[in-house]
Design an enzyme around this catalytic site. Structure first.
Site, PDB file in Angstrom:
ATOM      1  N   GLU A 193       0.833  -1.211   0.000  1.00  0.00           N
ATOM      2  CA  GLU A 193       0.000   0.000   0.000  1.00  0.00           C
ATOM      3  C   GLU A 193       0.867   1.261   0.000  1.00  0.00           C
ATOM      4  OE1 GLU A 193      -2.401  -1.630   3.362  1.00  0.00           O
ATOM      5  OE2 GLU A 193      -4.045  -0.843   2.174  1.00  0.00           O
TER       6      GLU A 193
ATOM      7  N   GLU B  97      -4.034 -10.016   3.839  1.00  0.00           N
ATOM      8  CA  GLU B  97      -4.887  -9.590   4.952  1.00  0.00           C
ATOM      9  C   GLU B  97      -6.078 -10.508   5.186  1.00  0.00           C
ATOM     10  OE1 GLU B  97      -3.127  -7.716   3.183  1.00  0.00           O
ATOM     11  OE2 GLU B  97      -2.187  -6.377   4.637  1.00  0.00           O
TER      12      GLU B  97
END
Lengths: 257, 256
Positions: free
Chosen positions: A111, A131
């Protein structure tokens, strides 16, 4: 600093994520140190650009699970908000920011790389969002920036399956812009950044800003914004110097004014 | 119909060609050229014998490059604003045209020339293509919509690379990053472009026009509204709905 190393070379800052005992996983301390570094560099006009990388053959694994697994919902919000603010700060940084990545580029690390202007990698790089495997989801803007970059279908595939995407595939789907040999990645990216930063810094900054802002509004309005920014260029010394040098067939010397 | 100085036009097999040809090494998109392009496009658009339009610099060395730098160097901000407005007007005309407009990129395509290619519906490239956006080398950004259309076509990271590095991309790279849709061998370039354009020009004009409108609108509307618009466009292609019959029935009855 405990989680980063920073080196200034030829007016460019090289920031390396550095938690080598845990594959450079991202914790709150790293986020805060990154934030304070980018804020300092932002106000330092001597810095023309930033190269973001990681130590020990990896860019960054995801969030630090030892820390993240004990979060209460409120702590989780604070962590995600800090990460989102950092990513916005990197994205809006007024000079070029390139990510030079290798090894693991996972979760929170990916990210942060997505918030850079673009990503350059070597063939060892592996990208992914794990995740969902841990019952959470990417929360530093990854669910928003990934689909905008590679398309919604591919973003869903990566986030739903958690599978690792290798360097070649990353290049093909547009997650990575260029691949370099592992031995020379940092040198090659540094040279590219040097070259970019020898151009008109004001036009680099305006270009970045109109691309990012324009992406959030409709095309007609965005083109009007671009027209106005274009007109502003013609009141700068950089424009007179750049075009003058072109006509006189010499190398321009941009002042950023 | 060749009343033009900086280009010439031709109509062949339902394809309207607009050849940029300003008698210099590179086709520069200065004010007069943009004005002529607008006028020539208007003529081709109004020709019912034209189903599809091709813009090219063939057989020259360039498709098009940006404005004349010597002229631009001394622009004030107001002149720059006017120039940008003029170019954006041309690109709006291309986008709102009822006919598909194809950029046939025969060679060097830089700056404003790249923006002209981006304004077209499709980009076909010769193997000889060299495409670049070198504004930051000149201390400017483009004012011809490129900062907006390029990221929408190739993604923001690739668009930033193209603008920031200023470097020229080959046909092969341009194809890989989806900046162009097709690459044709240089020695057969215009033949292949014609084949391609003629195939599009055979399609029913109304359907082509509406497909172009819908695809352009998709950039600006949410999916729910886009689908409503699509329904309307789809239905409008069917000549006789029950509703029309009712209207006709009404008029027939009252005519008697």
């Amino acid at each position: 600093m405990n989680t980063l190393t920073i080196e200034i070379k030829d007016s460019l800052a090289i920031i390396s994520l550095s938690r080598p005992d845990c594959l450079n996983s991202v914790n709150m301390e790293m986020l805060k140190e990154l934030q304070s570094q980018f804020e300092q560099l932002r106000s330092d006009e001597a810095i023309k650009g930033v190269l973001l990388t990681g130590v020990d053959g990896h860019f960054a694994s995801g969030g630090d699970l030892d820390e993240v697994r004990h979060f209460t919902p409120l702590e989780a919000i604070a962590f995600a908000e800090t990460g989102q603010k950092l990513c916005s700060l990197i994205e809006a940084f007024p000079r070029p920011v390139l990510a030079a990545v290798r090894g693991y580029v996972l979760g929170a690390g990916l990210e942060i790389a997505l918030a850079c202007d673009y990503i350059l990698a070597d063939e060892t790089a592996q990208f992914g969002f794990k995740e969902l495997c841990y019952g959470v989801l990417p929360a530093f803007g990854g669910t928003q920036r990934l689909p905008r970059l590679v398309g919604k279908g591919r973003a869903k595939e990566m986030i739903f399956t958690g599978r690792l995407v290798g360097a070649d595939e990353a290049l093909r789907i547009g997650l990575v812009n260029q691949l370099f040999p592992a031995v020379s990645l940092l040198d090659d990216v540094f040279k590219q950044l040097q070259k970019i930063c020898s151009y008109g810094l004001l036009s680099l900054q305006m270009g970045k800003e109109v691309i990012d802002t324009g992406a959030e509004i409709n095309l007609q309005a965005a083109c009007k914004m671009e027209r106005d920014a274009f007109a502003v260029c013609f009141s700068t010394a950089d424009q007179k110097e750049g075009m003058g040098a072109f006509i006189e067939k010499r190398k321009p010397r941009f002042s950023g004014r | 119909m060749d009343q033009w100085q900086l280009l010439h036009t031709e109509i062949r097999n339902r394809v309207g060609y607009l050849f940029l040809d300003n008698d210099q090494r590179f086709n520069t998109l200065h004010s007069e050229c943009i004005q002529e392009l607008r006028a020539a496009l208007t003529v081709l658009e109004s020709e019912s014998a034209v189903g599809c339009i091709v813009i090219t610099g063939d057989p020259g060395e360039s498709f098009a490059v940006g404005a004349n730098i010597a002229e631009m160097r001394d622009f004030t901000s107001v002149e720059a604003w006017d120039f940008s407005q003029l170019g954006q007007g041309l690109f709006e005309q291309i986008e709102s045209s009822t006919k598909p407009v194809i950029a046939a990129l025969n060679g060097i395509t830089m700056g404003g020339g790249c923006d002209l290619a981006l304004a077209c519906d499709l980009r076909l490239a010769s193997e000889r293509l060299q495409i670049a956006h070198p504004g930051v080398k000149l201390g400017i950004i483009t004012g011809f919509c490129g900062t907006q259309k390029l990221p929408r076509l190739v993604g923001s990271h690739r668009a930033k690379e193209i603008f920031m590095t200023s470097r020229a991309y080959s046909a092969e790279e341009a194809l890989r990053i989806k900046l162009v849709e097709q690459v044709f061998p240089a020695d057969q370039f215009m033949n292949r472009v014609s084949e391609y354009a003629e195939q599009i020009a055979q399609q029913p004009p109304m359907a082509l026009n509406l497909a172009k409108k819908m695809l352009n609108a998709a950039e600006n509307v949410c999916i729910a509204n886009g689908q409503v618009m699509e329904l309307g466009a789809f239905a409008s292609l069917f000549p006789r709905s029950g509703h029309m019959e009712k209207i006709e029935e009404f008029f027939t009855k009252h005519a008697n």
